[in-house]
Design a protein around this motif. Structure first.
Motif, PDB file in Angstrom:
ATOM      1  N   MET A   1     -53.266 121.361  12.834  1.00 55.38           N
ATOM      2  CA  MET A   1     -54.307 122.311  13.675  1.00 55.38           C
ATOM      3  C   MET A   1     -55.672 121.961  12.796  1.00 55.38           C
ATOM      4  N   LYS A   2     -56.805 121.963  13.707  1.00 52.49           N
ATOM      5  CA  LYS A   2     -57.915 121.736  12.878  1.00 52.49           C
ATOM      6  C   LYS A   2     -58.640 123.069  12.654  1.00 52.49           C
ATOM      7  N   GLU A   3     -59.316 123.169  11.384  1.00 51.90           N
ATOM      8  CA  GLU A   3     -59.797 124.457  10.712  1.00 51.90           C
ATOM      9  C   GLU A   3     -61.007 124.473  10.563  1.00 51.90           C
ATOM     10  N   LEU A   4     -61.656 125.653  10.801  1.00 54.70           N
ATOM     11  CA  LEU A   4     -62.911 126.101  10.329  1.00 54.70           C
ATOM     12  C   LEU A   4     -63.059 126.818   8.852  1.00 54.70           C
ATOM     13  N   ASP A   5     -63.524 126.461   7.830  1.00 56.06           N
ATOM     14  CA  ASP A   5     -63.411 127.793   7.039  1.00 56.06           C
ATOM     15  C   ASP A   5     -65.087 128.033   6.619  1.00 56.06           C
ATOM     16  N   LEU A   6     -65.035 129.478   6.804  1.00 52.57           N
ATOM     17  CA  LEU A   6     -66.416 129.994   6.903  1.00 52.57           C
ATOM     18  C   LEU A   6     -66.653 130.633   5.435  1.00 52.57           C
ATOM     19  N   HIS A   7     -65.859 130.434   4.270  1.00 50.87           N
ATOM     20  CA  HIS A   7     -66.193 130.669   3.183  1.00 50.87           C
ATOM     21  C   HIS A   7     -67.508 129.975   2.620  1.00 50.87           C
TER      22      HIS A   7
ATOM     23  N   MET B   1     -66.943 121.502  20.089  1.00 51.90           N
ATOM     24  CA  MET B   1     -66.539 120.135  19.581  1.00 51.90           C
ATOM     25  C   MET B   1     -64.723 119.963  19.481  1.00 51.90           C
ATOM     26  N   ASN B   2     -64.160 120.880  19.420  1.00 52.59           N
ATOM     27  CA  ASN B   2     -62.601 121.011  19.501  1.00 52.59           C
ATOM     28  C   ASN B   2     -62.008 121.712  20.699  1.00 52.59           C
ATOM     29  N   HIS B   3     -62.566 121.784  21.810  1.00 55.01           N
ATOM     30  CA  HIS B   3     -61.967 122.555  22.752  1.00 55.01           C
ATOM     31  C   HIS B   3     -60.869 121.690  23.561  1.00 55.01           C
ATOM     32  N   ASN B   4     -60.623 120.515  23.260  1.00 52.63           N
ATOM     33  CA  ASN B   4     -59.427 119.965  23.870  1.00 52.63           C
ATOM     34  C   ASN B   4     -58.456 119.943  22.958  1.00 52.63           C
ATOM     35  N   ASP B   5     -58.556 120.397  21.548  1.00 54.01           N
ATOM     36  CA  ASP B   5     -57.638 120.363  20.222  1.00 54.01           C
ATOM     37  C   ASP B   5     -57.129 121.642  20.100  1.00 54.01           C
ATOM     38  N   LEU B   6     -57.376 122.623  21.075  1.00 53.95           N
ATOM     39  CA  LEU B   6     -56.881 123.963  20.774  1.00 53.95           C
ATOM     40  C   LEU B   6     -55.345 124.122  20.888  1.00 53.95           C
ATOM     41  N   PRO B   7     -54.523 124.591  20.258  1.00 50.10           N
ATOM     42  CA  PRO B   7     -55.358 125.925  19.094  1.00 50.10           C
ATOM     43  C   PRO B   7     -55.948 125.437  17.933  1.00 50.10           C
ATOM     44  N   VAL B   8     -56.763 126.076  17.362  1.00 46.71           N
ATOM     45  CA  VAL B   8     -57.454 125.893  16.075  1.00 46.71           C
ATOM     46  C   VAL B   8     -57.533 127.190  15.366  1.00 46.71           C
ATOM     47  N   LYS B   9     -57.786 126.837  14.064  1.00 48.22           N
ATOM     48  CA  LYS B   9     -57.805 127.911  13.136  1.00 48.22           C
ATOM     49  C   LYS B   9     -59.201 128.158  12.645  1.00 48.22           C
ATOM     50  N   ILE B  10     -59.638 129.531  12.496  1.00 45.81           N
ATOM     51  CA  ILE B  10     -60.806 129.812  11.934  1.00 45.81           C
ATOM     52  C   ILE B  10     -60.582 130.810  10.454  1.00 45.81           C
TER      53      ILE B  10
END
Length: 76
Positions: free
Chosen positions: A7-13, A30-39
């Motif tokens: 799962m792709k992740e966006l780390d907001l730290h 950018m990842n709408h075709n790769d859902l689910p994703v993690k924030i």
């Protein structure tokens, strides 16, 4: 052979609150075709509120696990 997709992740730290909206929207676009994703928001209640507001306004389904409220899984 079973291949498990990571799962792709966006780390907001370290991301400033004023920059969160553009970071999240860009990541989701950018990842709408790769859902689910993690924030990853971390423990900041303000950061969590900003991200949840963005998700709600854009009609995303999401899950915030009770064991880790600093992590949001975004579905569709």
């Amino acid at each position: 052979m079973d291949i498990k997709q990571v799962m792709k992740e966006l780390d907001l730290h370290g991301v400033l609150h004023v920059d969160v909206e553009i970071e999240v929207k860009n990541f989701l676009f950018m990842n709408h075709n790769d859902l689910p994703v993690k924030i990853i928001t971390g423990k900041s209640e303000k950061m969590i509120d900003i991200v949840l507001d963005i998700l709600k306004k854009n009609d995303y389904h999401y899950d915030v696990p009770a064991h880790n409220p600093g992590e949001i899984t975004v579905f569709s």
